[in-house]
Design a protein around this motif. Structure first.
Motif, PDB file in Angstrom:
ATOM      1  N   ALA A   1      -3.575  -8.505   2.016  1.00 40.20           N
ATOM      2  CA  ALA A   1      -3.358  -9.870   1.529  1.00 40.20           C
ATOM      3  C   ALA A   1      -4.622 -10.702   1.624  1.00 40.20           C
ATOM      4  CB  ALA A   1      -2.223 -10.523   2.309  1.00 40.20           C
ATOM      5  N   ALA A   2      -5.423 -10.451   2.649  1.00 39.14           N
ATOM      6  CA  ALA A   2      -6.639 -11.244   2.843  1.00 39.14           C
ATOM      7  C   ALA A   2      -7.715 -10.928   1.824  1.00 39.14           C
ATOM      8  CB  ALA A   2      -7.183 -11.010   4.257  1.00 39.14           C
ATOM      9  N   ARG A   3      -7.546  -9.810   1.091  1.00 38.87           N
ATOM     10  CA  ARG A   3      -8.636  -9.358   0.226  1.00 38.87           C
ATOM     11  C   ARG A   3      -8.230  -9.190  -1.233  1.00 38.87           C
ATOM     12  NH1 ARG A   3     -10.380  -4.270   3.792  1.00 38.87           N
ATOM     13  NH2 ARG A   3     -11.841  -3.895   2.065  1.00 38.87           N
ATOM     14  N   THR A   4      -7.064  -9.725  -1.597  1.00 39.09           N
ATOM     15  CA  THR A   4      -6.653  -9.677  -3.000  1.00 39.09           C
ATOM     16  C   THR A   4      -5.934 -10.965  -3.362  1.00 39.09           C
ATOM     17  OG1 THR A   4      -5.338  -8.501  -4.662  1.00 39.09           O
ATOM     18  CG2 THR A   4      -4.485  -8.506  -2.427  1.00 39.09           C
ATOM     19  N   PRO A   5      -6.098 -11.434  -4.586  1.00 37.55           N
ATOM     20  CA  PRO A   5      -5.364 -12.633  -5.015  1.00 37.55           C
ATOM     21  C   PRO A   5      -3.948 -12.318  -5.454  1.00 37.55           C
ATOM     22  CG  PRO A   5      -6.829 -11.894  -6.769  1.00 37.55           C
ATOM     23  CD  PRO A   5      -7.108 -11.004  -5.579  1.00 37.55           C
ATOM     24  N   ILE A   6      -3.591 -11.038  -5.625  1.00 36.09           N
ATOM     25  CA  ILE A   6      -2.241 -10.692  -6.051  1.00 36.09           C
ATOM     26  C   ILE A   6      -1.258 -10.986  -4.917  1.00 36.09           C
ATOM     27  CG2 ILE A   6      -0.701  -8.815  -6.738  1.00 36.09           C
ATOM     28  CD1 ILE A   6      -2.968  -7.455  -8.083  1.00 36.09           C
ATOM     29  N   PRO A   7      -0.178 -11.702  -5.174  1.00 39.01           N
ATOM     30  CA  PRO A   7       0.817 -11.948  -4.125  1.00 39.01           C
ATOM     31  C   PRO A   7       1.435 -10.634  -3.645  1.00 39.01           C
ATOM     32  CG  PRO A   7       1.169 -13.412  -6.004  1.00 39.01           C
ATOM     33  CD  PRO A   7       0.160 -12.389  -6.440  1.00 39.01           C
ATOM     34  N   LEU A   8       1.559 -10.495  -2.338  1.00 37.18           N
ATOM     35  CA  LEU A   8       2.235  -9.338  -1.761  1.00 37.18           C
ATOM     36  C   LEU A   8       3.670  -9.720  -1.432  1.00 37.18           C
ATOM     37  CD1 LEU A   8      -0.342  -7.679   0.659  1.00 37.18           C
ATOM     38  CD2 LEU A   8      -0.106  -7.448  -1.833  1.00 37.18           C
TER      39      LEU A   8
END
Length: 443
Positions: A278-285
Motif C-alpha cells: 500500500a505504501a508503494r502503489t497508488p492503487i487502492p488495496l
C-alpha cells in the motif's frame, strides 16, 4: 395490519436443514471448487406462525455449533438480536469444549474451508453461525410485523443494489465422478475470461468485473485484466489473487495495471505485507482476508494497510454487525464493498437488504450467485442492469420451495462425507493426485 403480540414473537421451533448444492469447477490458488458445496438452511417459526429463513456455511464444524444454538433459541423473542450474540457465545463455547476445540476468539482451527479467509478461529466460526440465525430472526420478525428487513435495520437509502460479475478461471467440467454439468465451457486464458465476462454482461447487465486470480502466473493474469480493459473500456475491474504473491510481485502487477484497476484485493498475505504494498502503489488495496474481525481493524488502520474493506455478514456476525463495520469504515475513511461466498438466494437477499441500508456502499457487491444453478427458493432473484431491486415485501421477500429443499437435503444425506466439508485441495486431487495446496506466496 394488527401489530403482533409479544407472545406471537416468541420462537416456537427452529429447523436446521443441511444441503449440498452443485458448484462449478471454479479455480483458485488453493485448488478447485468441489462438485457440491455444503450450506445450512435455518428456519425460525414463531408462536404466531411467522417463519423466517437464514443461510450460512454447512460444513461439519458449523453444524456442531448451530444445533445447540437452535435449541437455546426456543422461547426467546425474535426481536432479541442483542441477546443472540451472548447466546451464541455461550452455546458455541460449550460445543467447542465438548468437541475438544478452543472456545475463545483465538484458538486457531487451521485455515477456512477453502484457505481463502485467513486463519480460522472459534470466534469466526461462532460469528458465521450466528449470522444465519440473525437473518432468520429478522425475516420472521419482518413477516410478523409486515415490514421488510431493511426497515428493521433503519430503512433503505437506495432502491437498487449494484453487483459485480465474479469471473473465474475454470474447467469445462469436473473430473470424472459426481458433479453437474453446465454450458459455460472452460476459461483458462484471457480469451476465455473475456468471453465469460461478455456473457455475464449480456445476461445480467453487470458493468464491473472481478477476476479470481492466484491460479496462473501473474503475467498471465495481468494479460487477462488487460484483455478485459480492452473489451470493456472504462469499466471498473478488480483482481483478487488471495494473497498468492510476494510484495515485489504485487508491486510489479500494480504498476502494470495502475491505469485500469478499480482496486487490487489481497495481493499479499497479512497486514504487514499489505502495508508494504500500500505504501508503494497508488492503487487502492482491498481485503477480506487480513480484516475479517473488528479486532483486526486497528492495526490495519494504523499501518494504512487497506483502503477498502469487503464486508460479509457471514464473517462479521450478521446484518447489524455489517452496519457497525460500515460506520467504522466511514469513521476511518475506508471504502466499503461486499464479499461473496458460494451462496444461495437467502444469503443474496440478506446481502441486498443490508446493502440497501448502508450509505457508504462505495463499490458494487461481489456475488457468486449467477454461478449457482440450484436454489431452495420458489423464485430466483433476477439481476437487472447489474442490480437487484430492494423490495418492500415482508421480511427478506423470498419464499422457500420445500421440494427443492428436500431434494438438496437428500443429496446431503446420501453423501458419504466427501462433500460435507469444503476442501478445494482435495477436489483438485481428483484431477491431479499429487496436488497439495501451495504455500503462499506462490509467486
Amino acid at each position: 395490519m394488527v401489530a403482533p403480540r409479544p407472545a406471537d414473537l416468541l420462537v416456537a421451533e427452529v429447523r436446521l436443514t443441511p444441503v449440498l448444492i452443485a458448484d462449478p469447477p471454479l479455480l483458485n490458488t488453493q485448488g478447485v471448487h468441489q462438485p457440491y458445496t455444503p450450506r445450512l438452511i435455518i428456519e425460525v417459526v414463531t408462536e404466531g406462525g411467522a417463519t423466517g429463513l437464514g443461510e450460512t456455511y454447512g460444513d461439519t464444524e458449523y453444524l456442531a455449533l448451530a444445533r445447540p444454538l437452535a435449541n437455546a433459541l426456543v422461547g426467546r423473542s425474535v426481536t432479541d438480536l442483542n441477546g443472540l450474540a451472548t447466546l451464541a457465545e455461550r452455546t458455541g463455547a460449550d460445543s467447542l469444549v465438548a468437541a475438544g476445540a478452543h472456545g475463545g476468539n483465538g484458538g486457531a482451527q487451521g485455515v477456512d474451508a477453502a484457505g481463502l479467509r485467513g486463519v480460522r478461529t472459534a470466534g469466526k466460526l461462532r460469528r458465521s453461525v450466528r449470522s444465519g440465525f440473525e437473518v432468520a430472526l429478522l425475516d420472521a420478525w419482518g413477516h410478523a410485523a409486515g415490514l421488510p428487513v431493511h426497515a428493521l435495520l433503519g430503512g433503505a437509502v437506495r432502491d437498487r443494489v449494484p453487483y459485480s460479475a465474479y469471473l473465474f478461471y475454470r474447467w469445462q467440467r469436473h473430473p470424472e465422478g459426481p458433479g453437474e454439468t453446465d454450458d459455460w465451457g472452460a476459461a483458462l486464458d484471457p480469451a476465455g475470461i473475456v468471453a465469460q465476462a461478455r456473457r455475464f454482461a449480456d445476461r445480467h447487465g453487470f458493468t464491473s468485473f472481478k477476476l479470481k486470480g492466484g491460479v496462473f502466473a501473474p503475467e498471465e493474469e495481468t494479460a487477462a485484466i488487460r484483455a478485459l480493459a480492452e473489451e470493456f473500456p472504462g469499466r471498473p475491474l478488480r483482481l483478487d489473487p488471495n494473497g498468492a504473491w510476494t510484495v515485489p510481485t504485487a508491486l510489479q502487477v500494480a504498476d502494470a495495471l495502475a491505469d485500469v484497476l478499480e482496486y487490487l484485493e489481497d495481493p499479499v498475505s497479512g497486514t504487514g505485507a499489505m502495508a508494504e504494498v500500500a505504501a508503494r502503489t497508488p492503487i487502492p488495496l482491498a481485503t477480506n482476508m487480513c480484516v475479517t474481525t473488528f479486532e483486526e481493524i486497528p492495526e490495519a488502520v494504523a499501518r494504512d494497510a487497506v483502503r477498502i474493506v469487503l464486508s460479509d455478514h457471514h464473517y462479521w456476525g450478521g446484518l447489524h454487525a455489517t452496519r457497525e463495520l460500515a460506520a467504522l469504515c466511514r469513521t476511518f475513511g475506508l471504502g466499503l464493498a461486499m464479499h461473496s461466498n458460494t451462496h444461495l438466494g437467502i444469503s443474496l437477499a440478506a446481502m441486498t437488504h443490508v446493502a440497501a441500508t448502508v450509505p457508504n456502499l462505495d463499490h458494487a457487491c461481489d456475488t457468486h450467485y449467477p454461478w449457482q444453478t440450484e436454489d431452495v427458493l420458489a423464485e430466483r432473484p433476477v439481476f437487472r442492469d447489474g442490480h437487484l431491486d430492494v423490495g418492500d415485501a415482508p421480511g427478506l421477500g423470498v419464499t422457500l420451495d420445500r421440494d427443492r429443499l428436500a431434494a438438496l437435503h437428500q443429496r446431503w444425506l446420501a453423501d458419504d462425507g466427501t462433500h460435507r466439508d469444503r476442501d478445494d485441495a482435495a477436489a483438485m486431487r481428483r484431477a491431479h493426485p499429487d496436488w497439495t495446496a501451495p504455500a503462499v506466496p506462490r509467486w
